[in-house]
Write a protein that holds these residues in place. Structure first.
Motif, PDB file in Angstrom:
ATOM      1  N   GLN A  16      11.147   2.676  -6.168  1.00  0.00           N
ATOM      2  CA  GLN A  16      12.573   3.006  -6.292  1.00  0.00           C
ATOM      3  C   GLN A  16      13.256   3.012  -4.929  1.00  0.00           C
ATOM      4  O   GLN A  16      14.377   2.537  -4.780  1.00  0.00           O
ATOM      5  CB  GLN A  16      12.741   4.366  -6.969  1.00  0.00           C
TER       6      GLN A  16
ATOM      7  N   LEU B  92      16.082  -0.445  -3.089  1.00  0.00           N
ATOM      8  CA  LEU B  92      17.453  -0.200  -2.632  1.00  0.00           C
ATOM      9  C   LEU B  92      17.774  -1.008  -1.389  1.00  0.00           C
ATOM     10  O   LEU B  92      18.923  -1.351  -1.148  1.00  0.00           O
ATOM     11  CB  LEU B  92      17.647   1.291  -2.338  1.00  0.00           C
TER      12      LEU B  92
ATOM     13  N   GLN C  84       8.022   6.041  -7.393  1.00  0.00           N
ATOM     14  CA  GLN C  84       8.963   6.614  -6.433  1.00  0.00           C
ATOM     15  C   GLN C  84       9.132   5.693  -5.226  1.00  0.00           C
ATOM     16  O   GLN C  84      10.244   5.423  -4.764  1.00  0.00           O
ATOM     17  CB  GLN C  84       8.426   7.977  -6.004  1.00  0.00           C
ATOM     18  N   ARG C  85       8.032   5.177  -4.734  1.00  0.00           N
ATOM     19  CA  ARG C  85       8.088   4.278  -3.587  1.00  0.00           C
ATOM     20  C   ARG C  85       8.836   2.999  -3.939  1.00  0.00           C
ATOM     21  O   ARG C  85       9.642   2.503  -3.143  1.00  0.00           O
ATOM     22  CB  ARG C  85       6.674   3.934  -3.149  1.00  0.00           C
TER      23      ARG C  85
ATOM     24  N   ILE D 246      -7.257   4.239  -2.646  1.00  0.00           N
ATOM     25  CA  ILE D 246      -6.012   3.871  -1.988  1.00  0.00           C
ATOM     26  C   ILE D 246      -5.162   3.139  -3.021  1.00  0.00           C
ATOM     27  O   ILE D 246      -5.605   2.166  -3.628  1.00  0.00           O
ATOM     28  CB  ILE D 246      -6.268   2.991  -0.745  1.00  0.00           C
TER      29      ILE D 246
ATOM     30  N   ASP E  48       3.471  -4.863   3.430  1.00  0.00           N
ATOM     31  CA  ASP E  48       4.230  -3.696   3.848  1.00  0.00           C
ATOM     32  C   ASP E  48       4.797  -3.806   5.262  1.00  0.00           C
ATOM     33  O   ASP E  48       5.970  -3.576   5.491  1.00  0.00           O
ATOM     34  CB  ASP E  48       3.322  -2.477   3.769  1.00  0.00           C
ATOM     35  N   LEU E  49       3.961  -4.182   6.192  1.00  0.00           N
ATOM     36  CA  LEU E  49       4.290  -3.955   7.599  1.00  0.00           C
ATOM     37  C   LEU E  49       5.169  -5.038   8.186  1.00  0.00           C
ATOM     38  O   LEU E  49       4.863  -5.607   9.223  1.00  0.00           O
ATOM     39  CB  LEU E  49       3.006  -3.862   8.407  1.00  0.00           C
TER      40      LEU E  49
ATOM     41  N   GLN F 182       0.845  -1.190   0.000  1.00  0.00           N
ATOM     42  CA  GLN F 182       0.000   0.000   0.000  1.00  0.00           C
ATOM     43  C   GLN F 182       0.876   1.234   0.000  1.00  0.00           C
ATOM     44  O   GLN F 182       1.878   1.292   0.719  1.00  0.00           O
ATOM     45  CB  GLN F 182      -0.901   0.004   1.238  1.00  0.00           C
TER      46      GLN F 182
ATOM     47  N   HIS G  16      -0.344   5.043  -0.900  1.00  0.00           N
ATOM     48  CA  HIS G  16      -0.842   6.383  -0.582  1.00  0.00           C
ATOM     49  C   HIS G  16      -2.317   6.445  -0.942  1.00  0.00           C
ATOM     50  O   HIS G  16      -2.787   5.690  -1.785  1.00  0.00           O
ATOM     51  CB  HIS G  16      -0.058   7.419  -1.405  1.00  0.00           C
ATOM     52  N   SER G  17      -2.999   7.380  -0.318  1.00  0.00           N
ATOM     53  CA  SER G  17      -4.408   7.578  -0.636  1.00  0.00           C
ATOM     54  C   SER G  17      -4.610   8.905  -1.337  1.00  0.00           C
ATOM     55  O   SER G  17      -3.931   9.891  -1.034  1.00  0.00           O
ATOM     56  CB  SER G  17      -5.244   7.551   0.643  1.00  0.00           C
TER      57      SER G  17
ATOM     58  N   LEU H 214      15.263   2.163 -11.639  1.00  0.00           N
ATOM     59  CA  LEU H 214      15.831   3.403 -11.114  1.00  0.00           C
ATOM     60  C   LEU H 214      16.001   4.464 -12.199  1.00  0.00           C
ATOM     61  O   LEU H 214      16.209   5.637 -11.892  1.00  0.00           O
ATOM     62  CB  LEU H 214      17.176   3.118 -10.453  1.00  0.00           C
TER      63      LEU H 214
ATOM     64  N   THR I 109       3.808   8.313  -7.946  1.00  0.00           N
ATOM     65  CA  THR I 109       4.004   8.123  -6.508  1.00  0.00           C
ATOM     66  C   THR I 109       4.435   6.691  -6.204  1.00  0.00           C
ATOM     67  O   THR I 109       5.336   6.455  -5.392  1.00  0.00           O
ATOM     68  CB  THR I 109       2.699   8.454  -5.757  1.00  0.00           C
TER      69      THR I 109
END
Lengths: 244, 244
Positions: free
Chosen positions: B153, B157, B150-151, B106, B232-233, B88, B90-91, B183, B147
């Motif tokens: 990328q 890493l 970007q996340r 979302i 994610d978590l 997840q 961003h909203s 990248l 968005t």
DNA sequence: ACAAAAGTGTTTGGAGTACACCCATGG
DNA sequence: CCATGGGTGTACTCCAAACACTTTTGT
């Protein structure tokens, strides 16, 4: 143009209207800092189901406000503060997370200087809680808090955001205490100072602490141009790969 | 117990029912990789307002499914894939982002191996697009894509997630090409290999590439125990401060 | 033989970490 | 003079970055 098989938005809305049945809320993890401890502003839950428990400040998003405006409204209503630092973190939407019905909530955290709004929270059931001592909370708010704290911890390592929690002028000791409160660990003083120096965030004010019962430290402020207040989507730099 | 001034959830629901008027959707940025290019799976918009534009795969969240389950359902319905990597991000909830009405969405991104589901996307209007060449999209989907990219990328890493985009066995060259595609920059081969080595993610299979028109490279696979698929978590380690 | 990519090592600089002593002030 | 924290520097290690030549295979 012929009939292309496309539907207009108006038609789509009709066909989906049974889905417009979920409420959307925002919950704000409002962090403050006082007496070397990271605090969070909570309110006593007004739901019978959670009697005696504390909950985050949140509200339903109204039909005519942008999602990202809602947490600003909540902050303004609850603390009287404008121009706070806010960052959207994560959305939580388990079916049964809210006893009133289906509520998907988007969590934000914000950083506020406790001193600057002492006023507005005398009457209501609002209190600053020590983050380190919080256990159970109403709803899934403990999970939300933990998620936001984790995000804050990552954020402060690279971005000059903690200054929203401090007064205009502060000593390096105060800054270090704050970092320690957020990160939950002790830091080496010499290395901390070197590191902060490297970041080049501060201006030496050529002033000293006063009324301290020991040798006074120099005072600094955040370099102007490093805006304290900002929202999330402001990465201007390219990704640091460490892989080139 | 006396009347405490608390309200039950049922009562609260009634008093707020005018707010249950916002739809919640999920949008999936489904990344794939083919021919040294990062791809995203898109569908032709079926809304007249966005005729000719492409949009992400998304759907409204149904009243009885958990938010985080919805993107899995979308993936399954659209690609037939289970056990995909999903995160997840961003909203997005500007009032007018969707012409059909108030829809808060979302955004999730997922990583799928294009080869493993060639099948399901012949009939519909689904196509893999080169991420680098995409300009306008329906709704605010370009912003959502950016968005999520970007996340991604940032994620690659530090975390072994790109392997969801590759076949079981791959050469270091293939891996490097993939990183470069994600990248958007060229990487030095020697430094890249050193770095990957340090991460200790790979197992040397003692096999070689075949049917390549040049010297074949060694093949590797992801070390077992480093689960490719995860949500994610799952931060188990403490924050790396670089400040201690 | 040539083309194409595989494979490999050294040097340099910057930043993280560990660590200890003297200084200035208030009481 | 004591307690409290302010202020500072060095040595070590690790990692990122820049950079070039030899090897292997297919054609």
């Amino acid at each position: 143009m012929q009939n292309t098989g496309l539907k207009t938005a108006a038609i789509e809305k009709i066909s989906h209207k049974e889905y417009f049945n979920i409420a959307v809320s925002v919950d704000c993890v409002i962090f403050g800092y006082e007496e070397k401890q990271l605090k969070v502003l909570l309110i006593k839950s007004d739901l019978k189901e959670f009697e005696g428990l504390w909950s985050l400040l949140g509200d339903l998003v109204t039909p005519n406000e942008n999602l990202d405006d809602a947490p600003y409204r909540v902050l303004l209503e609850r603390t009287g503060l404008k121009d706070v630092y806010l960052e959207q973190v994560h959305s939580f939407g388990d079916v049964h997370r809210h006893p009133s019905g289906r509520v998907v909530t988007i969590a934000y955290y914000s950083l506020v200087n406790i001193k600057s709004h002492k006023l507005n929270l005398t009457d209501n059931e609002l209190h600053w809680h020590n983050v380190a001592e919080l256990n159970s909370m109403a709803f899934d708010h403990k999970l939300i808090l933990d998620t936001c704290l984790q995000r804050l911890q990552e954020k402060v390592l690279e971005h000059p955001v903690v200054f929203n929690l401090l007064p205009e002028k502060f000593s390096l000791r105060e800054l270090q205490d704050l970092y320690q409160a957020i990160l939950g660990q002790e830091l080496d003083r010499r290395n901390f100072r070197k590191r902060i120096n490297l970041k080049n965030w501060l201006v030496d004010l050529n002033e000293m602490e006063e009324d301290v019962p020991h040798r006074p430290g120099k005072l600094y402020k955040l370099k102007s141009g490093l805006k304290k207040i900002s929202t999330d989507l402001n990465r201007s730099k390219p990704v640091k790969t460490h892989l080139v």
